[in-house]
Design a protein around this motif. Sequence first.
Motif, PDB file in Angstrom:
ATOM      1  N   LEU A  11    -112.421  -8.328 -50.669  1.00  0.00           N
ATOM      2  CA  LEU A  11    -112.720  -8.561 -48.982  1.00  0.00           C
ATOM      3  C   LEU A  11    -113.674  -7.667 -48.416  1.00  0.00           C
ATOM      4  CD1 LEU A  11    -109.064  -8.907 -47.964  1.00  0.00           C
ATOM      5  CD2 LEU A  11    -110.447 -10.719 -48.771  1.00  0.00           C
ATOM      6  N   ASP A  12    -114.343  -8.246 -47.525  1.00  0.00           N
ATOM      7  CA  ASP A  12    -115.298  -7.573 -46.902  1.00  0.00           C
ATOM      8  C   ASP A  12    -115.377  -8.244 -45.472  1.00  0.00           C
ATOM      9  OD1 ASP A  12    -117.850  -6.774 -45.763  1.00  0.00           O
ATOM     10  OD2 ASP A  12    -118.442  -5.862 -47.693  1.00  0.00           O
ATOM     11  N   PHE A  13    -115.220  -7.229 -44.413  1.00  0.00           N
ATOM     12  CA  PHE A  13    -114.914  -7.608 -43.132  1.00  0.00           C
ATOM     13  C   PHE A  13    -116.397  -8.213 -42.705  1.00  0.00           C
ATOM     14  CE2 PHE A  13    -110.972  -5.387 -41.070  1.00  0.00           C
ATOM     15  CZ  PHE A  13    -110.345  -5.775 -42.498  1.00  0.00           C
ATOM     16  N   VAL A  14    -117.476  -7.815 -43.121  1.00  0.00           N
ATOM     17  CA  VAL A  14    -118.832  -7.986 -42.644  1.00  0.00           C
ATOM     18  C   VAL A  14    -119.212  -9.321 -43.429  1.00  0.00           C
ATOM     19  CG1 VAL A  14    -121.138  -7.108 -42.507  1.00  0.00           C
ATOM     20  CG2 VAL A  14    -119.311  -5.602 -41.883  1.00  0.00           C
ATOM     21  N   ARG A  15    -118.997  -9.395 -44.572  1.00  0.00           N
ATOM     22  CA  ARG A  15    -119.673 -10.303 -45.429  1.00  0.00           C
ATOM     23  C   ARG A  15    -118.773 -11.474 -45.795  1.00  0.00           C
ATOM     24  NH1 ARG A  15    -120.852  -5.085 -45.804  1.00  0.00           N
ATOM     25  NH2 ARG A  15    -123.197  -4.541 -46.043  1.00  0.00           N
ATOM     26  N   SER A  16    -117.385 -11.392 -45.767  1.00  0.00           N
ATOM     27  CA  SER A  16    -116.522 -12.529 -46.374  1.00  0.00           C
ATOM     28  C   SER A  16    -116.563 -13.771 -45.380  1.00  0.00           C
ATOM     29  CB  SER A  16    -115.096 -11.987 -46.314  1.00  0.00           C
ATOM     30  OG  SER A  16    -115.013 -11.153 -47.629  1.00  0.00           O
ATOM     31  N   THR A  17    -116.661 -14.994 -46.078  1.00  0.00           N
ATOM     32  CA  THR A  17    -116.699 -16.193 -45.025  1.00  0.00           C
ATOM     33  C   THR A  17    -115.576 -17.115 -45.587  1.00  0.00           C
ATOM     34  OG1 THR A  17    -118.186 -17.378 -46.628  1.00  0.00           O
ATOM     35  CG2 THR A  17    -119.157 -16.037 -44.767  1.00  0.00           C
ATOM     36  N   VAL A  18    -115.073 -17.942 -44.596  1.00  0.00           N
ATOM     37  CA  VAL A  18    -114.186 -19.053 -44.993  1.00  0.00           C
ATOM     38  C   VAL A  18    -114.730 -20.240 -44.288  1.00  0.00           C
ATOM     39  CG1 VAL A  18    -111.691 -19.637 -44.520  1.00  0.00           C
ATOM     40  CG2 VAL A  18    -112.087 -17.327 -44.696  1.00  0.00           C
ATOM     41  N   ASN A  19    -114.789 -21.116 -45.227  1.00  0.00           N
ATOM     42  CA  ASN A  19    -115.784 -22.367 -44.668  1.00  0.00           C
ATOM     43  C   ASN A  19    -116.894 -22.134 -43.984  1.00  0.00           C
ATOM     44  OD1 ASN A  19    -113.385 -23.769 -45.984  1.00  0.00           O
ATOM     45  ND2 ASN A  19    -112.424 -23.638 -44.279  1.00  0.00           N
ATOM     46  N   GLY A  20    -117.724 -21.222 -44.648  1.00  0.00           N
ATOM     47  CA  GLY A  20    -119.123 -21.120 -43.705  1.00  0.00           C
ATOM     48  C   GLY A  20    -118.933 -20.158 -42.620  1.00  0.00           C
ATOM     49  N   GLN A  21    -117.863 -19.723 -42.274  1.00  0.00           N
ATOM     50  CA  GLN A  21    -117.556 -18.924 -40.987  1.00  0.00           C
ATOM     51  C   GLN A  21    -117.261 -17.564 -41.321  1.00  0.00           C
ATOM     52  OE1 GLN A  21    -118.640 -20.034 -38.028  1.00  0.00           O
ATOM     53  NE2 GLN A  21    -119.372 -21.998 -38.978  1.00  0.00           N
ATOM     54  N   PRO A  22    -117.332 -16.801 -40.587  1.00  0.00           N
ATOM     55  CA  PRO A  22    -116.922 -15.260 -40.960  1.00  0.00           C
ATOM     56  C   PRO A  22    -115.359 -15.072 -41.150  1.00  0.00           C
ATOM     57  CG  PRO A  22    -118.629 -15.032 -39.054  1.00  0.00           C
ATOM     58  CD  PRO A  22    -118.129 -16.615 -39.233  1.00  0.00           C
ATOM     59  N   MET A  23    -114.964 -14.481 -42.112  1.00  0.00           N
ATOM     60  CA  MET A  23    -113.273 -14.231 -42.160  1.00  0.00           C
ATOM     61  C   MET A  23    -112.881 -13.562 -40.927  1.00  0.00           C
ATOM     62  SD  MET A  23    -111.317 -12.064 -45.156  1.00  0.00           S
ATOM     63  CE  MET A  23    -112.176 -10.542 -44.277  1.00  0.00           C
ATOM     64  N   ILE A  24    -113.730 -12.522 -40.588  1.00  0.00           N
ATOM     65  CA  ILE A  24    -113.032 -11.949 -39.278  1.00  0.00           C
ATOM     66  C   ILE A  24    -114.205 -11.278 -38.464  1.00  0.00           C
ATOM     67  CG2 ILE A  24    -112.803  -9.979 -40.535  1.00  0.00           C
ATOM     68  CD1 ILE A  24    -110.419 -10.822 -37.650  1.00  0.00           C
ATOM     69  N   THR A  25    -114.309 -11.289 -37.218  1.00  0.00           N
ATOM     70  CA  THR A  25    -115.299 -10.465 -36.494  1.00  0.00           C
ATOM     71  C   THR A  25    -114.558  -9.427 -35.631  1.00  0.00           C
ATOM     72  OG1 THR A  25    -115.072 -12.100 -34.488  1.00  0.00           O
ATOM     73  CG2 THR A  25    -116.499 -12.736 -36.488  1.00  0.00           C
ATOM     74  N   LYS A  26    -115.465  -8.551 -35.335  1.00  0.00           N
ATOM     75  CA  LYS A  26    -115.010  -7.431 -34.125  1.00  0.00           C
ATOM     76  C   LYS A  26    -114.617  -8.062 -32.781  1.00  0.00           C
ATOM     77  CE  LYS A  26    -116.396  -3.110 -32.483  1.00  0.00           C
ATOM     78  NZ  LYS A  26    -117.471  -1.917 -32.345  1.00  0.00           N
ATOM     79  N   GLU A  27    -115.305  -9.028 -32.527  1.00  0.00           N
ATOM     80  CA  GLU A  27    -115.039  -9.628 -31.089  1.00  0.00           C
ATOM     81  C   GLU A  27    -113.854 -10.333 -30.974  1.00  0.00           C
ATOM     82  OE1 GLU A  27    -119.179  -8.674 -31.859  1.00  0.00           O
ATOM     83  OE2 GLU A  27    -118.092 -10.092 -33.143  1.00  0.00           O
ATOM     84  N   GLN A  28    -113.070 -10.882 -31.981  1.00  0.00           N
ATOM     85  CA  GLN A  28    -111.789 -11.564 -31.972  1.00  0.00           C
ATOM     86  C   GLN A  28    -110.772 -10.463 -32.075  1.00  0.00           C
ATOM     87  OE1 GLN A  28    -112.648 -13.789 -35.901  1.00  0.00           O
ATOM     88  NE2 GLN A  28    -110.662 -13.526 -35.978  1.00  0.00           N
ATOM     89  N   MET A  29    -111.215  -8.970 -32.362  1.00  0.00           N
ATOM     90  CA  MET A  29    -109.872  -8.192 -32.510  1.00  0.00           C
ATOM     91  C   MET A  29    -109.567  -7.564 -31.255  1.00  0.00           C
ATOM     92  SD  MET A  29    -111.213  -6.325 -36.095  1.00  0.00           S
ATOM     93  CE  MET A  29    -109.584  -6.047 -36.753  1.00  0.00           C
ATOM     94  N   ILE A  30    -108.362  -7.120 -31.213  1.00  0.00           N
ATOM     95  CA  ILE A  30    -107.677  -6.776 -30.095  1.00  0.00           C
ATOM     96  C   ILE A  30    -107.671  -4.976 -30.008  1.00  0.00           C
ATOM     97  CG2 ILE A  30    -105.531  -6.367 -28.562  1.00  0.00           C
ATOM     98  CD1 ILE A  30    -104.653  -8.937 -30.014  1.00  0.00           C
ATOM     99  N   LEU A  31    -108.031  -4.347 -28.928  1.00  0.00           N
ATOM    100  CA  LEU A  31    -108.178  -2.981 -28.710  1.00  0.00           C
ATOM    101  C   LEU A  31    -106.856  -2.260 -28.532  1.00  0.00           C
ATOM    102  CD1 LEU A  31    -110.117  -0.457 -29.114  1.00  0.00           C
ATOM    103  CD2 LEU A  31    -110.536  -0.811 -26.528  1.00  0.00           C
ATOM    104  N   LEU A  32    -106.480  -1.306 -29.516  1.00  0.00           N
ATOM    105  CA  LEU A  32    -105.223  -0.473 -29.022  1.00  0.00           C
ATOM    106  C   LEU A  32    -105.655   0.968 -28.820  1.00  0.00           C
ATOM    107  CD1 LEU A  32    -102.686  -1.586 -31.797  1.00  0.00           C
ATOM    108  CD2 LEU A  32    -102.592  -1.991 -29.481  1.00  0.00           C
ATOM    109  N   PRO A  33    -106.129   1.211 -27.544  1.00  0.00           N
ATOM    110  CA  PRO A  33    -106.508   2.627 -27.285  1.00  0.00           C
ATOM    111  C   PRO A  33    -105.233   3.723 -27.535  1.00  0.00           C
ATOM    112  CG  PRO A  33    -106.957   1.049 -25.289  1.00  0.00           C
ATOM    113  CD  PRO A  33    -106.048   0.368 -26.337  1.00  0.00           C
ATOM    114  N   GLN A  34    -105.883   4.744 -28.143  1.00  0.00           N
ATOM    115  CA  GLN A  34    -105.074   5.909 -28.426  1.00  0.00           C
ATOM    116  C   GLN A  34    -105.039   6.623 -27.119  1.00  0.00           C
ATOM    117  OE1 GLN A  34    -103.463   6.674 -31.425  1.00  0.00           O
ATOM    118  NE2 GLN A  34    -104.421   4.755 -32.018  1.00  0.00           N
ATOM    119  N   ALA A  35    -103.837   7.389 -26.992  1.00  0.00           N
ATOM    120  CA  ALA A  35    -103.894   8.336 -25.559  1.00  0.00           C
ATOM    121  C   ALA A  35    -104.824   9.490 -25.713  1.00  0.00           C
ATOM    122  CB  ALA A  35    -102.367   8.915 -25.753  1.00  0.00           C
TER     123      ALA A  35
END
Length: 227
Positions: free
Chosen positions: A86-110
């Motif tokens: 797996l590669d978060f930057v390079r892996s694709t699924v059906n021609g689309q990125p497997m995962i993008t930073k924009e779709q991720m949820i931020l969990l701030p640390q204290a």
Amino acid sequence: MPITNYSVLAGKPTAGKVVTGASTHYQITMQAPGGPFTVAVNIQSVDGSEVLYDIVEDFTPPDLAELTALPMGMTALKSEPGGSALDFVRSTVNGQPMITKEQMILLPQATTKSRGNAEEQMVQRARAKALENAVVTLLNMTVADKDGVIYAFGSSFSDSGKVDGIHDIHMNQGNPVGGKGGGFSKDNGVWQDGALFINLPSKGTWTGVFIAFQTESWSTDSSGNPV
């Protein structure tokens, strides 16, 4: 230098618990040939950087046929395209990125400033609990499904004759050199990212769990270093 022993562990989960310490993580016990195994899923960062995560329902793995053909247990992977790596930057699924930073949820640390504020601490704990609760829910669903399987991608380890397992189940590239997060630049590499894929045959579903850190760049060179 990339992470060591890049692998995928396929098995049946049987239990889970939170383990605190230098890096709070959720520890899953999995049964498979050669096991039992321990799967360590980061739910907080070691260096205090902010955690990013996404849980993708109705997910399709990049190479479903190859993944399901793997035997149960630990399988070493080559860090290269065209296989199960797996590669978060390079892996694709059906021609689309497997995962993008924009779709991720931020969990701030204290922050240091907020640690003395009881209300802020409560908010931070609630945010961190969200990822933990999501992993627990998926674990329980997989345990309940008699044919449920978790595929854990990361760095395999041998625990001195005790329980072997896998960790680094998160993005393993784009770490900065020097400064905050710089201590992990040695782990940078391509086609070696970690994730959890959960298959529930009784429901006919796959779910992907992706974790990264705010300090990691999603623009990397062929060695996984930030550009």
